[in-house]
Design a protein around this motif. Structure first.
Motif, PDB file in Angstrom:
ATOM      1  N   GLY A 265       0.777  -1.230   0.000  1.00 53.47           N
ATOM      2  CA  GLY A 265       0.000   0.000   0.000  1.00 53.47           C
ATOM      3  C   GLY A 265       0.806   1.277   0.000  1.00 53.47           C
ATOM      4  N   ALA A 266       2.125   1.193   0.113  1.00 57.04           N
ATOM      5  CA  ALA A 266       2.984   2.382   0.108  1.00 57.04           C
ATOM      6  C   ALA A 266       3.664   2.530  -1.252  1.00 57.04           C
ATOM      7  CB  ALA A 266       4.029   2.288   1.212  1.00 57.04           C
ATOM      8  N   GLU A 267       3.869   3.766  -1.673  1.00 58.86           N
ATOM      9  CA  GLU A 267       4.429   4.047  -3.002  1.00 58.86           C
ATOM     10  C   GLU A 267       5.948   4.113  -2.945  1.00 58.86           C
ATOM     11  OE1 GLU A 267       3.503   7.002  -6.781  1.00 58.86           O
ATOM     12  OE2 GLU A 267       3.354   7.826  -4.748  1.00 58.86           O
ATOM     13  N   PHE A 268       6.578   3.458  -3.910  1.00 58.16           N
ATOM     14  CA  PHE A 268       8.031   3.450  -4.047  1.00 58.16           C
ATOM     15  C   PHE A 268       8.380   3.580  -5.526  1.00 58.16           C
ATOM     16  CE2 PHE A 268       7.148   1.056  -0.193  1.00 58.16           C
ATOM     17  CZ  PHE A 268       8.079   1.549   0.707  1.00 58.16           C
ATOM     18  N   PRO A 269       9.619   3.978  -5.855  1.00 52.73           N
ATOM     19  CA  PRO A 269      10.041   3.894  -7.252  1.00 52.73           C
ATOM     20  C   PRO A 269       9.999   2.446  -7.731  1.00 52.73           C
ATOM     21  CG  PRO A 269      11.594   5.195  -5.945  1.00 52.73           C
ATOM     22  CD  PRO A 269      10.667   4.526  -4.972  1.00 52.73           C
ATOM     23  N   GLN A 270       9.916   2.252  -9.020  1.00 51.47           N
ATOM     24  CA  GLN A 270       9.978   0.886  -9.547  1.00 51.47           C
ATOM     25  C   GLN A 270      11.376   0.318  -9.343  1.00 51.47           C
ATOM     26  OE1 GLN A 270       8.588   0.251 -13.519  1.00 51.47           O
ATOM     27  NE2 GLN A 270       6.566   1.141 -13.140  1.00 51.47           N
ATOM     28  N   PHE A 271      11.457  -1.021  -9.340  1.00 50.44           N
ATOM     29  CA  PHE A 271      12.759  -1.663  -9.238  1.00 50.44           C
ATOM     30  C   PHE A 271      13.488  -1.560 -10.573  1.00 50.44           C
ATOM     31  CE2 PHE A 271      10.675  -4.421  -5.831  1.00 50.44           C
ATOM     32  CZ  PHE A 271      11.227  -3.677  -4.801  1.00 50.44           C
ATOM     33  N   LEU A 272      14.801  -1.418 -10.484  1.00 52.54           N
ATOM     34  CA  LEU A 272      15.639  -1.268 -11.677  1.00 52.54           C
ATOM     35  C   LEU A 272      15.858  -2.602 -12.386  1.00 52.54           C
ATOM     36  CD1 LEU A 272      17.587   0.636 -13.325  1.00 52.54           C
ATOM     37  CD2 LEU A 272      19.389  -0.116 -11.752  1.00 52.54           C
TER      38      LEU A 272
END
Length: 546
Positions: A185-192
Motif C-alpha cells: 500500500g505504500a508508493e516506491f520507485p519501480q525496481f531497476l
C-alpha cells in the motif's frame, strides 16, 4: 527599535555586516538573548526580507563573481576554460608543481576518528539530506578528475535524471507522473532490475529493458560491491547512480517521488484538459522551486550561525553582479566532503545499525517505512565538523582495491593543485592568519600542523578548513562558512525559475502557485516537515535540528 534598525541593515557596509550578525556577547546568556531578539524581529516580513538580502549579499560578494578565468582544463585562460562547463571551475589558479607537501597518509591520519564528537544540534536527517542533495551537482567524472558530469545547478536530477532521455525512462507517460509501484500500500520507485529466476543472490541481475541506458551497469556494480548481494534486487530506478547507495539517498528519493506524483494528481484534477507533457513539466517546475525553498530557507539556515531566519528575497538575483550561470568549482566539491558528520552507528528504535546496514539497503526502508526512519534520524545527533572525527569505515578501505573515502578526497585535492589555506582566506575577504594558534586553540594540533607544514602560509586549504575552531552556535569554521555561502547562494538564487519573468503564476498554474506559497517556513513546522509529512506512511518528525 530593534526591528527598525534591522530595516536599514542593507545599508551597513558588507564587511561589517558579518561581524554584527556573528558577534558573540560576553556571556552565553547575552548571546542567547541577542539571537532570540534577531529571530523575533525577523518574524516581521519586511525585516526578514531586508536582513536576508543583506546577509546573502555579503556571502554572494565575498569573492569575485563568475566567470573565473581558469577552470580545471588547464593552467592558463582559454576559450575552453571560459565556456566548457564539462570541466569543473576553480576559484584560484593552481599552486606550482614543485610544492612539497606532507605524505598523503599523514594527512589522512588527521581525519581518522579517535572518539566520536557529536554536533551541537545537527541531526542525522541533515547529514543524509546533505549527501542526497549535493550528490546531484558534485559529480566528479570518474575517468577525468578535472570534469564534473552534473548540470551545475539545482535541477532535481536525483529523481528526474541528468538529461531528457533518462527523464523519459523514469516517467510513467500518463498524468504527469513518475513511474512507481505499491508495496503493501505504500508508493516506491519501480525496481531497476528484473526479478531473479531463482532465490540465489549470486545470480546476476539484469536491468529491465525500459531502464537500459539509465545507468552504467559496471559503475553500478562497483558501487554495490560494498554491500551484500541479497539486497541488490530491491534497487530502485531513480535519476542518479548513487540513488540507492545509502538508506538516506533512497529515502529522500522516495519522499520526493511521492511528492511529485501527489502534485501531478492535484494538477490533473484541476486541469483535466492538460496532457501528460504539460502536467509533468509544470509539476517539475513546482518541485524544483519547493527544493530551492527548502534549501535556502531551512537547509542553509541551519548551516548559518544560530539558524538566522532566511527567506528568498523576491527577484534578488535579477540585477545582481553575481547573477551568472552556475558552474561548480573544484573547491566546492571538496569542501562538501562532510564525512565527520557520519556517526559510528545509526539508531532505529532499540537497534543500533552499523555502517554496512545503511549501505544499499532498500529492504530496510520497505520494512520500516519512511516515517520511522526519518523520525529516528531526526532524534539522533550527527558528528561535529572537524579533524579526528571521520568514522573508520570512511577512513579505511572496505574493499582492498578501492581507496577509502578519505584517501580519494586527499588525492583529489592534491591532483587539483589547490593554493594554500591563507590564499583562500585572502580571496574571500578574510584576514590571513600568521600563526597556527590563530587557527585552533588545540595545542597538540598546533604542534602537529607546525611539524607537518612549517609555516601556516604552507598549510593545505583542505586541512585548514577542517582545523579551524568555531563557536558552538556555528556549524563550521569561518572560511568554510564563507565559501559555502558564496557558492550556495550564487548557485541557488540564479536558478531561472526564480527570475522575474519566470516566477509567475502562469509558469506554475494557480494550483502549483498555491502549493509553493503554502509550503513555507512556519513556527510549528518547517518545509521539510511539511513535505515529508504529506508523503510519509505514518506520524513523522523531520528536522535538521536535533
Amino acid at each position: 527599535m530593534f526591528a527598525s534598525s534591522l530595516l536599514g541593515i542593507q545599508d551597513i557596509p558588507q564587511k561589517a555586516l558579518r561581524r554584527i550578525l556573528a558577534r558573540r556577547s560576553a556571556s552565553p546568556r547575552g548571546s542567547a538573548l541577542r539571537q532570540r531578539a534577531i529571530v523575533a524581529a525577523c518574524r516581521i516580513p519586511r525585516v526578514r526580507s531586508a536582513a536576508s538580502k543583506a546577509l546573502i549579499t555579503y556571502y554572494a560578494t565575498a569573492t569575485a563573481p563568475r566567470p573565473r578565468p581558469l577552470s580545471m582544463v588547464g593552467d592558463y585562460a582559454s576559450w575552453v576554460s571560459l565556456t566548457d562547463r564539462s570541466y569543473s571551475s576553480r576559484h584560484l589558479p593552481p599552486a606550482p608543481d614543485n610544492v612539497t607537501l606532507p605524505p598523503e597518509s599523514t594527512v589522512d591520519a588527521l581525519f581518522e576518528r579517535t572518539e566520536f564528537a557529536p554536533s551541537t544540534d545537527t541531526s542525522v536527517t541533515f547529514m543524509f539530506f546533505a549527501q542526497w542533495f549535493t550528490d546531484s551537482f558534485l559529480r566528479t567524472d570518474r575517468s577525468d578528475f578535472r570534469k564534473n558530469t552534473s548540470n551545475h545547478g539545482i535541477d532535481f536530477c536525483q529523481i528526474y535524471g541528468l538529461n531528457e532521455t533518462k527523464t523519459r525512462m523514469l516517467r510513467a507517460g500518463v498524468g504527469g507522473r513518475l513511474k512507481s509501484q505499491l508495496i503493501d500500500g505504500a508508493e516506491f520507485p519501480q525496481f531497476l532490475f528484473c526479478p531473479r529466476e531463482s532465490a540465489d543472490p549470486a545470480e546476476p541481475l539484469v536491468i529491465k529493458p525500459e531502464f537500459e541506458g539509465l545507468h552504467d551497469p559496471d559503475f553500478l556494480a562497483r558501487i554495490q560491491q560494498v554491500s551484500p548481494a541479497e539486497r541488490h534486487h530491491a534497487t530502485f530506478a531513480v535519476g542518479l547512480e548513487y540513488g540507492n547507495s545509502t538508506v538516506g539517498h533512497a529515502t529522500f528519493n522516495i519522499v520526493f517521488l511521492r511528492e511529485h506524483n501527489r502534485i501531478a494528481a492535484e494538477l490533473a484534477a484541476a486541469y483535466p484538459d492538460w496532457d501528460d507533457e504539460r502536467l509533468f513539466q509544470t509539476t517539475r517546475n513546482v518541485m524544483i522551486v519547493l527544493l530551492l525553498e527548502l534549501v535556502i530557507e531551512e537547509y542553509i539556515k541551519h548551516i548559518g550561525a544560530f539558524e538566522f531566519p532566511l527567506t528568498i528575497p523576491d527577484f534578488m538575483a535579477d540585477e545582481a553582479a553575481w547573477n551568472r550561470p552556475g558552474w561548480i568549482p573544484i573547491e566546492f566539491d571538496l569542501l562538501y566532503r562532510w564525512h565527520s558528520m557520519v556517526p559510528d552507528t545509526f539508531e532505529l528504535g532499540a537497534a543500533r545499525l552499523g555502517p554496512r546496514d545503511i549501505l544499499d539497503n532498500n529492504p530496510l526502508i520497505i520494512e520500516h517505512g519512511v516515517a520511522e526512519l526519518i523520525t529516528a534520524w531526526s532524534g539522533q545527533r550527527a558528528g561535529r565538523f572537524g579533524l579526528h572525527n571521520t568514522p573508520l569505515f570512511l577512513n579505511r578501505r572496505l574493499v582492498a582495491d578501492l581507496p577509502s573515502v578519505t584517501e580519494a578526497t586527499t588525492r583529489l585535492a592534491r591532483k587539483a593543485r589547490l593554493r594554500p589555506y591563507n590564499d583562500y582566506r585572502e580571496d574571500f575577504g578574510l584576514p590571513r592568519l600568521t600563526d597556527f594558534a590563530q587557527l585552533t586553540a588545540d595545542r597538540r594540533l598546533q604542534a602537529t600542523l607546525a611539524e607537518m607544514y612549517g609555516s601556516i602560509d604552507e598549510l593545505e586549504w583542505y586541512v585548514g578548513i577542517w582545523a579551524e575552531d568555531y563557536p558552538a552556535e556555528n556549524m563550521m569554521g569561518e572560511l568554510m562558512m564563507v565559501m559555502v555561502g558564496y557558492d550556495a547562494f550564487t548557485q541557488a538564487l540564479t536558478n531561472p525559475l526564480l527570475s522575474r519573468q519566470v516566477f509567475t503564476e502562469e509558469t506554475f498554474s494557480p494550483v502549483g502557485w498555491r502549493i509553493i506559497h503554502e509550503t513555507e517556513m512556519r513556527r510549528d513546522a518547517g518545509i521539510l516537515q511539511q513535505i515529508v509529512g504529506r508523503n510519509a506512511d505514518g506520524p513523522v518528525r523531520a528536522r535538521f535540528r536535533c
